[in-house]
Design a protein around this motif. Structure first.
Motif, mmCIF file in Angstrom:
data_model
loop_
_atom_site.group_PDB
_atom_site.id
_atom_site.type_symbol
_atom_site.label_atom_id
_atom_site.label_comp_id
_atom_site.label_asym_id
_atom_site.label_seq_id
_atom_site.Cartn_x
_atom_site.Cartn_y
_atom_site.Cartn_z
ATOM 1 N N GLY A 34 0.794 -1.230 0.000
ATOM 2 C CA GLY A 34 0.000 0.000 0.000
ATOM 3 C C GLY A 34 0.828 1.283 0.000
ATOM 4 O O GLY A 34 0.292 2.373 -0.153
ATOM 5 N N ARG A 35 2.150 1.149 0.142
ATOM 6 C CA ARG A 35 2.988 2.353 0.125
ATOM 7 C C ARG A 35 3.403 2.718 -1.297
ATOM 8 O O ARG A 35 3.965 3.786 -1.534
ATOM 9 N N VAL A 36 3.184 1.763 -2.225
ATOM 10 C CA VAL A 36 3.644 1.986 -3.598
ATOM 11 C C VAL A 36 2.458 2.414 -4.478
ATOM 12 O O VAL A 36 1.480 1.682 -4.591
ATOM 13 N N ALA A 37 2.553 3.583 -5.077
ATOM 14 C CA ALA A 37 1.459 4.091 -5.928
ATOM 15 C C ALA A 37 1.283 3.164 -7.131
ATOM 16 O O ALA A 37 2.272 2.615 -7.629
ATOM 17 N N PHE A 96 -2.984 0.511 -15.067
ATOM 18 C CA PHE A 96 -1.719 1.133 -14.674
ATOM 19 C C PHE A 96 -0.612 0.080 -14.802
ATOM 20 O O PHE A 96 -0.890 -1.079 -15.133
ATOM 21 N N ALA A 97 0.607 0.482 -14.537
ATOM 22 C CA ALA A 97 1.726 -0.473 -14.602
ATOM 23 C C ALA A 97 2.319 -0.657 -13.213
ATOM 24 O O ALA A 97 2.381 0.295 -12.423
ATOM 25 N N THR A 98 2.721 -1.884 -12.900
ATOM 26 C CA THR A 98 3.372 -2.146 -11.616
ATOM 27 C C THR A 98 4.337 -3.318 -11.764
ATOM 28 O O THR A 98 4.471 -3.875 -12.853
ATOM 29 N N LYS A 133 -0.687 -3.589 -16.249
ATOM 30 C CA LYS A 133 0.512 -4.137 -16.884
ATOM 31 C C LYS A 133 1.522 -4.512 -15.803
ATOM 32 O O LYS A 133 1.940 -3.666 -15.015
ATOM 33 N N VAL A 134 1.881 -5.796 -15.762
ATOM 34 C CA VAL A 134 2.777 -6.256 -14.694
ATOM 35 C C VAL A 134 4.161 -6.571 -15.254
ATOM 36 O O VAL A 134 4.302 -7.346 -16.200
ATOM 37 N N ASP A 135 5.158 -5.961 -14.636
ATOM 38 C CA ASP A 135 6.542 -6.220 -14.996
ATOM 39 C C ASP A 135 7.061 -7.256 -14.003
ATOM 40 O O ASP A 135 7.044 -7.025 -12.791
ATOM 41 N N LEU A 136 7.500 -8.431 -14.490
ATOM 42 C CA LEU A 136 7.918 -9.505 -13.583
ATOM 43 C C LEU A 136 9.383 -9.351 -13.168
ATOM 44 O O LEU A 136 10.253 -9.145 -14.007
#
Lengths: 328, 583
Positions: free
Chosen positions: B334-337, B413-415, B443-446
């Motif tokens: 929850g700290r990461v936008a 969004f991307a995370t 969009k998920v970056d692994l």
């Protein structure tokens, strides 16, 4: 002298690979130590282990401690008391805290049993098939034998081992309680019976190589002038083959046999794993997987000794087989 | 189920225990028994109940112990097996289902008596219990066992809960190997031969779970040789170790000084017990099915090669799909936008196709059951609920889009998602999550990392996650004891967050949840505590920063010739070894 230099080099390389390579890959001694602590390593636990095993000392100091232990013995604190491991002391396992040398000596008979039994089978079977094939070159027997040999060379032990267990142990139930190693001293019959499958599986692989090698050597020798001469002077075929042809063909086989046996004595890793035999091979693989340097070191050194020793025996056997080297 | 009543009847049972082996050791009265082998039979009842003695019980496993020394071991199978030769103050009940999660007295006459606001715990030992060398077991032997296992530099294999909870000596106690003063750790008092009192530095209602750990199994000081004790353990249980050949085998035979009248827990049926170590897993499975072996000691379930053989044929009736108490999940930081907005977290909760995750983890058997709560069903405090339901658990894209709009990110969004790159199943699960979130526009970056560094440098470093914008992390968790506190505290209590080696990967720090943990440590009533854990689970799911994926399940095999076979939920889905016998 050469053997001693060899041992020193091998031990240094093993030490270097164990400590230096992971360091180059970014591993810290904390992580190494953490693997010797339980599931939840705390900072204090890691510090304690590092101190107890001396992992933070420079590599040269750690190696020096190892070498010193070999010559003067080593003290080991188990907590409430201190034990002394007399020279030649190869240290204590990082993982199980067992002294290394007694563990090696405990495991060696299993590997010895496996290697000696299998090598007898493959030597006798491989060489005789090779000779027969050479003498009956081009016949159905030759072709069948060489096709089987090709299969033997190509199939890995963990395949033939598992198939033979599936067929003989779990389908025909020839070993109703499964294959498990039992001591020769306790019951020689049971010892041999329980080793039949590993012997045959391992021998199958090597016999194939030996059959092919013997065949080609024999064919080459049989084409030599002196064989023609021997036959021309009317020697019986038995003597021609047994005394003249075979003897000359054996030299390379003796060489390769010595090296193979030496290697196997250091641990037949795949066979021991497949049949769950508690020998040096399975010890080495478990020690490597658990990052147990002293134990890895012990197995490597013992294997080196075996190979050096086997080479020595081979050199002596040369003289027996080949009269030309006797005076050399 | 009314736990208070059962607890009271157990206490009564303990008082009457002398001579009554039926107390605690037998679940016929309440848990149910059966003699018909069927798939999952041992999950719900004690299979083949019997008192027949004799024979050799043959175990094997594909590795070796960390150590069989009760003071230096951390594997659940080892804690299970150690009860053959090590009696602890209390232990768990030999019973199926939730009943098997209960603690019962073992070496002590009763469960711990709490006083001083749960900061003082007193146990009274049974009289006349003997070690295998014939000497009587006293409270001093238990005190010594706790001191050596928790405070020495040498024995580092086990957990250190006692060191964490007990009041330390002034200047710091260094353990009995360095500190030879007879007083030892002053917060453990032994006012007489049979009484042991633990003084804690904080209220702890669940201290009995620590008293269950093998570290309370008595060790006679004179016989302790530290790291080598594992090879000459002095037994307090029905069996003694005749030989332990490290890496090869162990053999046990009856302890002539064990008296059934002092032990309401154990039946001690086989005459001898053997363990073959470092055996091939395939070979173990084949031997189990052919009758050449009785039990896989490691209890990790049959290997992949044997699974179809077991499930596909007549062997199926001899197996149990046992629920473990481990949860595979993904945390959201929850700290990461944009995860500082709860709607974005909820969008992820809705979007994930849990069936495809389950498949990538190995399917319902090795992958586990699809999860919707933080607490697995086998942990005390579990309540069934699902705050983010979807048809067939395949994800609800419409709901996910709704939440995204509410979050102000209608187009997604991307995370980034971290996982352990050397764990193939975790990799596959991460990829599956990437796919299902992709469908919702997220969009998920692994980001894969080696498991050796996962907690020290990456997922377990809150600073790393924040600085690198890693919003999500893969995780698997099992607790040391099957209660809500044991399971949840290290992953949801904000005060357990550590700069490195952190296990609260979501960095959850909710005052409401923290307060509930505090309340639970002071709550004396087990039922009330159980409700608190369910509340924490609810709050956590409401907060949407933990995405439960699967509860672990393993396929256990039990040969038909075994008696008293029951899956213990206390151990996270292993057979309880202590009463196994042979037909």
């Amino acid at each position: 002298m050469g053997a001693v230099v060899m041992l020193v080099i091998v031990s240094m390389v093993t030490f270097g690979i164990f400590f230096q390579l992971p360091k180059l890959a970014g591993q810290t001694t904390d992580q190494l130590a953490a693997s010797y602590v339980g599931k939840a390593p705390t900072a204090e636990a890691i510090a304690d282990v590092k101190e107890r095993l001396g992992l933070d000392d420079p590599l040269a100091v750690q190696y020096g401690r190892f070498v010193k232990g070999v010559f003067t013995g080593q003290d080991f604190s188990n907590g409430p008391s201190v034990e002394h491991c007399a020279a030649p002391c190869l240290g204590y396992s990082f993982r199980t805290n067992e002294p290394v040398l007694p563990t090696l000596l405990d495991r060696a008979p299993v590997t010895l049993s496996l290697a000696v039994g299998a090598s007898l089978i493959w030597l006798v079977a491989g060489v005789s098939i090779g000779i027969l094939s050479a003498l009956r070159r081009g016949t159905v027997f030759d072709r069948m034998a060489m096709a089987t040999a090709l299969a033997g060379v190509s199939l890995p032990v963990y395949f033939t081992g598992l198939v033979s267990m599936a067929v003989f142990v779990y389908t025909f139930r020839l070993w109703p309680n499964g294959v498990a190693y039992s001591d020769f001293t306790e019951n020689p019959g049971l010892w041999a019976w329980n080793l039949v499958l590993p012997w045959v599986t391992l021998a199958f692989l090597y016999a194939a190589t030996y059959a092919r090698l013997t065949r080609s050597q024999m064919l080459e020798t049989l084409g030599e002038d002196y064989i023609r001469t021997a036959r021309a002077k009317g020697l019986p075929e038995r003597t021609v083959i047994g005394k003249h042809a075979l003897r000359a063909s054996l030299t390379p086989i003796v060489t390769i046999f010595g090296l193979d046996l030496g290697l196997l004595l250091g641990g037949a890793v795949l066979t021991e794993q497949t049949f769950s035999l508690p020998g040096l091979g399975s010890l080495s693989i478990h020690s490597i997987l658990s990052g147990d340097l002293p134990m890895v070191m012990g197995v490597v050194l013992l294997a080196t000794v075996f190979i050096v020793f086997a080479s020595l025996i081979v050199d002596i056997l040369y003289a027996v087989v080949d009269p030309r080297v006797r005076l050399g | 189920m009314n736990k208070i009543k059962i607890g009271a009847s157990l206490a009564a049972c303990a008082v009457l225990a002398a001579g009554l082996t039926a107390c605690g050791g037998d679940s016929e009265s309440s848990g149910g028994t059966t003699s018909t082998a069927a798939y999952n039979a041992a999950n719900t009842s004690v299979l083949n109940p019997s008192d027949k003695q004799g024979g050799e019980l043959r175990f094997a496993m594909s590795s070796d112990w960390d150590s069989p020394d009760p003071g230096d071991t951390y594997y659940a199978f080892s804690w299970n097996f150690s009860r053959y030769y090590a009696r602890t103050l209390v232990t768990f009940k030999n019973a199926p289902g939730a009943e098997g999660q209960q603690l019962v007295p073992d070496l002590a006459e009763d469960l711990g008596k709490a006083s001083n606001n749960n900061k003082t715990w007193t146990y009274k030992l049974r009289e006349g219990v003997k070690f295998s060398d014939g000497s009587e077991i006293t409270a001093q032997d238990v005190k010594y066992a706790v001191e050596r296992s928790n405070f020495t530099d040498e024995l580092q294999g086990g957990p250190k809960y006692f060191a964490q909870y007990l009041v330390d000596n002034a200047g710091g106690y260094k353990g009995p190997y360095k500190d030879k003063a007879p007083a030892g750790l002053k917060s453990i008092k032994t006012p007489d031969k049979y009484t042991i009192v633990f003084n804690l530095n904080t209220p702890f209602a669940e201290f009995d779970y620590l008293a269950y750990m093998p570290q309370t199994a008595p060790v006679p000081r004179a016989k302790d040789n530290g790291l080598n004790y594992k090879k000459n353990i002095v037994s307090s249980g029905p069996y003694q170790i005749d030989s332990y050949d490290v890496g090869k085998s162990m053999k046990l035979s009856r302890n002539p000084h064990w008296d059934a009248a002092t032990d309401p827990v154990r039946k001690a049926l086989p005459d001898t017990i053997s363990v073959a170590l470092n055996q091939e897993q395939d070979d173990i499975d084949n031997k189990l099915m052919s009758g050449a072996l009785d039990m896989d000691l490691a209890a990790g379930g049959v290997g992949p090669a044997a699974q179809p053989k077991v499930l596909g044929g007549t062997q199926k009736a001899n197996s149990d799909a046992a629920s473990g108490s481990a949860l595979t999940y993904m945390t959201i930081d929850g700290r990461v936008a944009p995860f500082d907005n709860i709607a974005c977290r909820r969008a992820v909760q809705y979007a994930i196709d849990k069936v495809s995750v389950q498949t990538s983890l190995g399917g319902p058997i090795s992958g586990g059951d699809i999860a919707s709560t933080v607490l697995p069903p086998t942990v005390v405090g579990h309540e069934e609920f699902n705050k983010y339901p979807s048809a067939g658990n395949a994800g609800d894209l419409a709901k996910a889009k709704e939440q995204l709009t509410e979050c102000g990110k209608p187009n997604g969004f991307a995370t980034k998602l971290t996982y352990r790159a050397d764990r193939p199943k975790e990799v596959a699960a991460a990829e599956s999550i990437q796919q299902s979130l992709g469908k919702a526009g997220i969009k998920v970056d692994l980001k894969g990392y080696p498991s050796g560094d996962y907690f020290t440098k990456y997922a377990g470093s809150p600073a790393f996650l924040k600085d690198n914008g890693v919003g999500m992390a893969m995780m698997k968790w099992a607790a040391d004891w099957p209660s809500g506190f044991g399971f949840l505290q290290q992953i949801l209590d904000g005060r357990t967050i550590k700069p490195t080696g952190n296990t609260n990967l979501s960095s959850t720090d909710l005052p409401k949840i923290n307060k509930l943990f505090d309340r639970s440590t002071k709550e004396g009533d087990a039922d009330a505590r159980s409700k608190i854990y369910a509340q924490i689970d609810n709050l956590s799911m409401e907060n949407a920063d933990v995405v439960p994926l699967t509860y672990s399940v393993q396929l256990l095999y039990r040969p038909a010739n075994l008696t008293n076979v029951v899956v213990s939920e206390f151990l996270g889905g292993q057979y309880d070894y202590v009463n196994l016998g042979l037909k």
